[in-house]
Design a protein around this motif. Sequence first.
Motif, short mmCIF file in Angstrom:
data_model
loop_
_atom_site.label_atom_id
_atom_site.label_comp_id
_atom_site.label_asym_id
_atom_site.label_seq_id
_atom_site.Cartn_x
_atom_site.Cartn_y
_atom_site.Cartn_z
N PRO A 1 0.83 -1.21 0.00
CA PRO A 1 0.00 0.00 0.00
C PRO A 1 0.86 1.26 0.00
O PRO A 1 1.91 1.30 0.62
N VAL A 2 0.40 2.27 -0.69
CA VAL A 2 1.12 3.53 -0.80
C VAL A 2 0.49 4.55 0.13
O VAL A 2 -0.73 4.73 0.13
N LYS A 3 1.31 5.22 0.92
CA LYS A 3 0.82 6.28 1.79
C LYS A 3 0.68 7.55 0.97
O LYS A 3 1.47 7.80 0.06
N LEU A 4 -0.33 8.34 1.28
CA LEU A 4 -0.62 9.55 0.53
C LEU A 4 0.60 10.47 0.46
O LEU A 4 0.96 10.96 -0.60
N TYR A 5 1.27 10.70 1.60
CA TYR A 5 2.42 11.61 1.58
C TYR A 5 3.56 11.06 0.75
O TYR A 5 4.31 11.82 0.16
N GLU A 6 3.71 9.71 0.70
CA GLU A 6 4.77 9.13 -0.12
C GLU A 6 4.48 9.34 -1.60
O GLU A 6 5.37 9.69 -2.37
N LEU A 7 3.23 9.12 -2.00
CA LEU A 7 2.84 9.32 -3.40
C LEU A 7 3.02 10.79 -3.78
O LEU A 7 3.61 11.10 -4.81
N TYR A 8 2.53 11.68 -2.95
CA TYR A 8 2.63 13.11 -3.23
C TYR A 8 4.09 13.55 -3.32
O TYR A 8 4.48 14.28 -4.23
N SER A 9 4.90 13.07 -2.37
CA SER A 9 6.32 13.42 -2.37
C SER A 9 7.01 12.93 -3.64
O SER A 9 7.80 13.66 -4.25
N PHE A 10 6.71 11.71 -4.03
CA PHE A 10 7.31 11.15 -5.24
C PHE A 10 6.92 11.97 -6.47
O PHE A 10 7.76 12.33 -7.29
N ILE B 1 -4.80 17.24 -0.26
CA ILE B 1 -4.43 16.87 -1.62
C ILE B 1 -4.53 18.13 -2.46
O ILE B 1 -5.60 18.70 -2.63
N GLU B 2 -3.40 18.57 -2.97
CA GLU B 2 -3.37 19.77 -3.79
C GLU B 2 -3.27 19.40 -5.26
O GLU B 2 -2.68 18.38 -5.61
N LYS B 3 -3.82 20.25 -6.11
CA LYS B 3 -3.71 20.02 -7.55
C LYS B 3 -2.26 20.11 -7.96
O LYS B 3 -1.55 21.03 -7.60
N PHE B 4 -1.81 19.13 -8.71
CA PHE B 4 -0.40 19.01 -9.07
C PHE B 4 -0.16 19.29 -10.55
O PHE B 4 0.86 19.79 -10.92
N ILE C 1 -5.85 5.09 -5.05
CA ILE C 1 -4.77 5.72 -5.81
C ILE C 1 -5.33 6.59 -6.93
O ILE C 1 -4.90 7.72 -7.14
N SER C 2 -6.32 6.06 -7.64
CA SER C 2 -6.92 6.80 -8.75
C SER C 2 -7.58 8.08 -8.28
O SER C 2 -7.46 9.13 -8.92
N GLU C 3 -8.28 8.01 -7.15
CA GLU C 3 -8.95 9.19 -6.63
C GLU C 3 -7.95 10.26 -6.20
O GLU C 3 -8.14 11.44 -6.47
N VAL C 4 -6.89 9.85 -5.54
CA VAL C 4 -5.85 10.81 -5.12
C VAL C 4 -5.24 11.48 -6.34
O VAL C 4 -5.09 12.70 -6.39
N LEU C 5 -4.88 10.68 -7.34
CA LEU C 5 -4.28 11.23 -8.55
C LEU C 5 -5.25 12.15 -9.29
O LEU C 5 -4.85 13.21 -9.78
N ARG C 6 -6.52 11.77 -9.35
CA ARG C 6 -7.53 12.61 -10.00
C ARG C 6 -7.65 13.96 -9.29
O ARG C 6 -7.68 15.01 -9.93
N LYS C 7 -7.66 13.94 -7.96
CA LYS C 7 -7.74 15.19 -7.19
C LYS C 7 -6.49 16.05 -7.37
O LYS C 7 -6.54 17.26 -7.20
N MET C 8 -5.38 15.41 -7.70
CA MET C 8 -4.15 16.15 -7.94
C MET C 8 -4.10 16.71 -9.36
O MET C 8 -3.16 17.41 -9.72
N GLY C 9 -5.09 16.39 -10.18
CA GLY C 9 -5.17 16.97 -11.52
C GLY C 9 -4.77 16.04 -12.64
O GLY C 9 -4.73 16.45 -13.80
N PHE C 10 -4.46 14.80 -12.34
CA PHE C 10 -4.06 13.85 -13.37
C PHE C 10 -5.28 13.19 -14.00
O PHE C 10 -6.28 12.96 -13.34
#
Length: 78
Positions: free
Chosen positions: A1-10, A31-34, A53-62
Amino acid sequence: PVKLYELYSFLCSLSSGSEMPSEEKQGSTVIEKFADATTIMVVEDDPINMMLISEVLRKMGFKVIKASNGKQALEILP
């Protein structure tokens, strides 16, 4: 599993070439737009992980392309 801060940091390190400070990693849950109109493929066989993962990435603008395994991912690629 990926932690939100790890994904965002990467993802931040991909564009800036540096990693987020450790204080921000531990306390950050926002979660900020990236990105704008950037596409990323998520390959994950667990439906819950895929959804998170998909929801986090979508919220980041991907824009997210989903594949449940490597074979499916290769078939999706042009």
